[in-house]
Write an enzyme that holds these catalytic residues in place. Structure first.
Site, short mmCIF file in Angstrom:
data_model
loop_
_atom_site.label_atom_id
_atom_site.label_comp_id
_atom_site.label_asym_id
_atom_site.label_seq_id
_atom_site.Cartn_x
_atom_site.Cartn_y
_atom_site.Cartn_z
N LEU A 201 0.83 -1.07 -0.24
CA LEU A 201 0.14 0.16 0.05
C LEU A 201 0.73 1.23 0.09
O LEU A 201 1.77 1.38 0.95
CB LEU A 201 -0.77 0.19 1.29
N ARG B 271 1.35 -5.24 8.21
CA ARG B 271 2.97 -5.08 8.22
C ARG B 271 3.11 -3.37 8.13
O ARG B 271 2.55 -2.81 7.58
CB ARG B 271 3.70 -5.77 7.31
N GLY C 69 2.36 4.14 4.34
CA GLY C 69 2.60 3.25 3.88
C GLY C 69 2.74 1.97 4.56
O GLY C 69 3.24 2.18 5.63
N SER C 70 2.39 0.99 3.77
CA SER C 70 2.34 -0.29 4.70
C SER C 70 2.23 -1.66 3.71
O SER C 70 2.15 -1.43 2.38
CB SER C 70 1.34 -0.55 5.55
N ARG C 71 2.02 -2.66 4.08
CA ARG C 71 1.82 -4.06 3.56
C ARG C 71 0.82 -4.77 4.31
O ARG C 71 0.81 -4.97 5.28
CB ARG C 71 3.20 -4.64 3.45
#
Length: 420
Positions: free
Chosen positions: A301, A357, A387-389
């Site tokens: 993301l 995450r 921002g991430s996952r």
């Protein structure tokens, strides 16, 4: 005379705390999301109240609702309720039964206490015990308490039980006064029940338009930015420094946007847990989940993507834990060791995990689905700030991927895999 629904020492508030439309919808949300056939029990409702209207709106053709008059409603309350129900027409009358006391009510799948609990802890404990006896196995008891920082034995008792049996809690600020709604499940529900649910109403998502909401985190962040702008303007009226936080308020709020999504009805479909770009699709083992082989689909993301997380499948939350780590850029392999939150679902196809995450900028994970709660497919359950996952783990022998690295996905809408 009409007796108190939960006895003479119920602890039910007799103060005129108004339950508005927003709070009423939250109170009835567990009833509304149940696809039926279901039974509901509404305790402490008044004729014409917003809570009664919300409960009636939640009814489907095969549903049944029992209504008990409020403890402070006085003589003739049940008759007034019956008259009000009959004015709604034959369809509502055939599905709604009005009784004078709680002793006349039968157990139900969803029990709603429409009157805020107040008073002492012992009184609240007795009231909850009486109501819990009328909740069917796996059912939900919904209660409301004033959202105040003032000492309250009733609120403390509800918080204590929510820590043990809570499957959801919502703060409703758009009520006078603000209230907190708790959903309690004292007996475990089977994961199969999640397939009969619609995504729950989330007051944390503030509607802007018919198709776009803003998560409450965004409202708070934008408010802080505007507050800083006001302080800067007051401290240095001739300076343009106030423009920096003022101009930042809109993009910060936009980051927390929460659009409505159409969830595929196909029972074999597994949907994306977030918006973003597919980083990887691989079969792997993960010691956290035992010896099983999993199909993992990882999605990155960016700061421009919607960061609300959704359940990829319908299921029951059976575990949740956070592992410490670093804050590497989420698109890099090193992100495997970042701080991550693991939500494990029990489903008809086996265990499914959703991993939130952190990234280089993301430092805050929000997870709103307690252990024991049921999640519908596509239901919001949390978010990651900036921002991430997000990784989805599926049993490798039960699912096949429907996306490939580089594909763009939309949370709650894009089919990323199908059950075999």
């Amino acid at each position: 005379m009409t007796q108190s629904p939960v006895g003479g020492a119920s602890g039910v508030s007799r103060r005129p705390i108004q339950i508005g439309d927003r709070a009423a919808r939250v109170l009835a949300s567990e009833l509304a999301r149940h696809g039926g056939p279901k039974t509901g029990l509404l305790v402490g409702a008044a004729a014409g109240s917003a809570t009664l209207a919300a409960a009636i709106d939640a009814l489907l053709p095969d549903d049944r609702l029992t209504v008990v008059a409020g403890s402070g409603a006085g003589f003739g309350a049940a008759a007034a309720l019956q008259e009000h129900v009959e004015r709604q027409g034959r369809w509502v009358t055939d599905r709604t039964r009005v009784v004078e006391t709680l002793a006349e009510a039968e157990p139900a799948d969803v029990v709603i206490l429409a009157e805020p609990l107040s008073g002492g802890a012992d009184e609240a404990r007795a009231a909850l015990a009486d109501l819990t006896k009328l909740v069917n196995a796996g059912g939900v008891l919904t209660v409301v308490v004033p959202a105040t920082r003032l000492p309250s034995g009733a609120a403390d008792e509800v918080e204590r039980q929510a820590a043990l049996y809570g499957v959801g809690s919502d703060l409703v600020l758009r009520n006078v006064p603000p209230v907190r709604v708790h959903r309690l499940r004292h007996t475990p529900a089977h994961h199969a029940a999640a397939h009969n649910l619609l995504p729950a109403l989330r007051p944390s998502s503030v509607p802007l338009t018919r198709g776009m909401n803003i998560d409450s985190n965004g409202v708070a962040a934008a408010g802080i930015a505007l507050g800083l702008a006001a302080l800067a303007k007051a401290a240095r009226p001739k300076s343009k420094l106030w423009l920096v936080p003022a101009l930042a308020a809109a993009p910060v709020a936009a980051f927390f946007r929460d659009p409505q999504r159409d969830v595929p009805e196909d029972a074999s479909a597994v949907v994306a847990a977030s918006d973003g770009k597919v980083l990887g699709v691989e079969r792997m083992h993960d010691k956290r989940f035992g010896d099983m082989e999993f199909l993992r689909i990882a999605v990155f993301l960016s700061v421009l993507d919607v960061h609300v997380n959704r359940a990829p499948v319908a299921g029951k939350v059976v575990d949740y834990f956070v592992e410490d780590g670093g804050y590497a850029a989420a698109m890099k392999p090193e992100a495997e060791h970042n701080v991550a939150a693991y939500t494990l679902l029990e489903t008809a196809h086996g265990p499914v995990a959703v991993v939130q995450r952190t990234g280089l900028i993301a430092r805050r994970i929000v997870q709103r689905a307690p252990v024991g709660s049921l999640l519908a497919k596509g239901e919001r359950f949390g978010l990651i700030r900036f921002g991430s996952r997000t990784d989805v783990y599926l049993p490798a022998d039960k699912a096949t991927a429907a996306v490939a690295p580089g594909d763009r996905v939309v949370g709650g809408a894009t089919v990323i895999a199908t059950w075999l």
